[in-house]
Design an enzyme around this catalytic site. Structure first.
Site, PDB file in Angstrom:
ATOM      1  N   GLU A 130       0.820  -1.196   0.000  1.00 48.29           N
ATOM      2  CA  GLU A 130       0.000   0.000   0.000  1.00 48.29           C
ATOM      3  C   GLU A 130       0.865   1.260   0.000  1.00 48.29           C
ATOM      4  OE1 GLU A 130      -3.785  -2.177   2.102  1.00 48.29           O
ATOM      5  OE2 GLU A 130      -2.865  -0.511   3.156  1.00 48.29           O
ATOM      6  N   CYS A 157       3.684   8.392   1.062  1.00 43.32           N
ATOM      7  CA  CYS A 157       4.191   7.460   2.071  1.00 43.32           C
ATOM      8  C   CYS A 157       4.330   6.100   1.384  1.00 43.32           C
ATOM      9  CB  CYS A 157       3.184   7.403   3.221  1.00 43.32           C
ATOM     10  SG  CYS A 157       3.570   6.159   4.467  1.00 43.32           S
ATOM     11  N   CYS A 169       6.099  -7.269   7.124  1.00 44.57           N
ATOM     12  CA  CYS A 169       7.253  -6.843   7.941  1.00 44.57           C
ATOM     13  C   CYS A 169       7.565  -7.944   8.944  1.00 44.57           C
ATOM     14  CB  CYS A 169       6.935  -5.536   8.672  1.00 44.57           C
ATOM     15  SG  CYS A 169       8.336  -4.924   9.651  1.00 44.57           S
ATOM     16  N   CYS A 220       5.959  -5.790  15.597  1.00 44.12           N
ATOM     17  CA  CYS A 220       5.450  -4.856  16.610  1.00 44.12           C
ATOM     18  C   CYS A 220       3.968  -5.175  16.845  1.00 44.12           C
ATOM     19  CB  CYS A 220       5.624  -3.408  16.173  1.00 44.12           C
ATOM     20  SG  CYS A 220       7.348  -3.018  15.799  1.00 44.12           S
ATOM     21  N   CYS A 226       0.927  -2.998  15.339  1.00 42.10           N
ATOM     22  CA  CYS A 226       0.990  -2.570  13.939  1.00 42.10           C
ATOM     23  C   CYS A 226       0.367  -3.620  13.010  1.00 42.10           C
ATOM     24  CB  CYS A 226       2.458  -2.333  13.569  1.00 42.10           C
ATOM     25  SG  CYS A 226       2.725  -2.108  11.807  1.00 42.10           S
ATOM     26  N   CYS A 276      -1.269   5.591   9.948  1.00 36.86           N
ATOM     27  CA  CYS A 276      -0.087   4.836  10.366  1.00 36.86           C
ATOM     28  C   CYS A 276      -0.479   3.494  10.959  1.00 36.86           C
ATOM     29  CB  CYS A 276       0.652   5.582  11.468  1.00 36.86           C
ATOM     30  SG  CYS A 276       1.406   7.077  10.926  1.00 36.86           S
TER      31      CYS A 276
END
Ligand code: SAH
Ligand code: SF4
Length: 367
Positions: free
Chosen positions: A109, A122, A129, A133, A136, A349
């Site tokens: 994205e 962005c 990933c 975390c 997230c 975010c």
């Protein structure tokens, strides 16, 4: 158990993985490789097509100065690496989020945000990933693969095209993935964005979870890009829980690497802090944050946590966020509360990929 055993694999199926055999994007090609594709054409075509791709952000079919047959041939020889699966907009059209599919079916994205004084894209640096975390959405999804430099650059090109008639001014590496876990390709993308797309290095910001070797490498890098550190906790006990990579690179090591970055590069460091209700928004958390940030002269961005499906806790209220900022300011730290964009389209975010596993019909194409 050692710290290294409890932290996630840093580069996962790593940078040591064999180099891709074929370029994934036209923006992975060097000028020499483009010249090979254009062999038999007049020599000036190389510059023409290179400028068309970069300075003018065109697809080959749009390069009307080229003969039709060449345009058709190049459209095939230089396929787009990103195909738009869905596009949604929010904030009255000032925020646009794309879901792109890569040639191998992975999805990433990209978000474009228009402000009165700048237009920012962005970009993602990895599909998924590996850092894990807890709060997230991308971390909840896990690691799929590194993006190639060209796949990163192509997201910026999409931003340039969509920003028109305004000029895309800023790029933030804050989409999916950990840029410093994909250092080589991310840096190659930064060079291409700077040299060929013409965006100033001071308008490029790379955000990291805190990979110490990458921060040290960046300190000595040739282009003065900005660094943002996603800290979220300034004591190891809490940070170990929120950011598993902290077990490998704890606060003290991070502080040292950041001091080296600031000292060696003379560049600005900013700290990102997702405010999690009752968890890291207390006065004691702000005191620890201030002790970390002050010696580095860092600016702190407080961002109330965006809720994600895999994490039970929510963001701090606007009132608590303002109190946290005031505490920091009183302690001598430059701090702002950042308004998030595109919450209703999951463009904020940490929300990227939140819906990645759902059918894309959920995301009707707008505009
Ligand atoms: N991997 C890099 C860059 C991508 S994440 C990094 O972690 O810095 C971009 C930013 O979004 C980071 O500051 C990250 O901590 C933050 N973030 C992730 N999930 C979030 C959430 N649910 N709410 C608010 N910020 C979040
Ligand atoms: Fe990865 Fe950054 Fe998300 Fe952590 S916050 S899982 S490092 S994308």
């Amino acid at each position: 158990m050692t710290a290294a055993e409890t932290a996630p694999a840093e580069t996962a199926p790593a940078e040591t993985a064999p180099a891709e055999t074929a370029p994934r994007s036209a923006y992975d090609l060097t000028r020499e490789e483009l010249a090979e594709i254009l062999a038999g054409e007049p020599p000036y075509r190389v510059r023409q097509v290179w400028d068309g791709l970069h300075r003018r952000a065109l697809r080959p079919r749009e390069m009307t100065e080229l003969p039709l047959a060449l345009r058709v041939r190049l459209e095939e020889a230089l396929p787009a690496a990103l195909s738009e699966v869905a596009r949604r907009s929010a904030d009255g059209g000032d925020t646009v989020k794309w879901l792109f599919e890569l040639a191998d079916g992975n999805r990433v994205e990209t978000v474009l945000m228009a402000y009165p004084d700048r237009v920012t894209v962005c970009v993602s640096t990895q599909a998924g990933c590996a850092m894990g975390c807890a709060f997230c959405a991308t971390g909840q999804r896990g690691f799929e693969r590194h993006l190639s430099a060209g796949e990163i650059v192509e997201q910026v090109v999409a931003g340039i095209r969509a920003a028109r008639p305004r000029r895309l001014s800023n790029v933030v590496f804050m989409g999916m993935g950990e840029p410093l876990a994909n250092y080589g390709r991310t840096w190659a993308a930064i060079e291409r964005i700077h040299d060929d797309l013409g965006i100033s290095a001071r308008h490029l910001t790379l955000s990291t979870v805190g990979l110490v070797p990458g921060i040290r490498r960046l300190a000595r890098a040739t282009l003065p890009v900005n660094l943002a550190l996603s800290l979220h906790a300034a004591n190891d006990e809490l940070r170990d829980r929120l950011v598993p990579m902290n077990r490998r690179y704890p606060i003290a090591a991070l502080a040292e690497a950041c001091a080296e970055y600031v000292g060696t590069s003379g560049r600005r460091l900013s700290i990102e802090w997702a405010l999690i209700d009752g968890t890291n928004d207390r006065p004691s958390d702000m005191a620890e944050l201030a002790a970390f940030a002050r010696p580095l002269g860092a600016h702190v961005n407080l961002i109330p946590l965006n809720p994600t499906p895999g994490y039970a806790l929510g963001g701090s209220s606007p009132r608590k966020a303002a109190d946290a900022r005031d505490t920091l300011v009183r302690l001598g730290v430059n701090a702002t509360v950042r308004a998030t964009r595109g919450v209703e389209i999951d463009a904020a975010c940490g929300q990227l990929a939140a819906r990645g596993v759902q059918p894309v019909v959920d995301l009707p194409r707008v505009g």
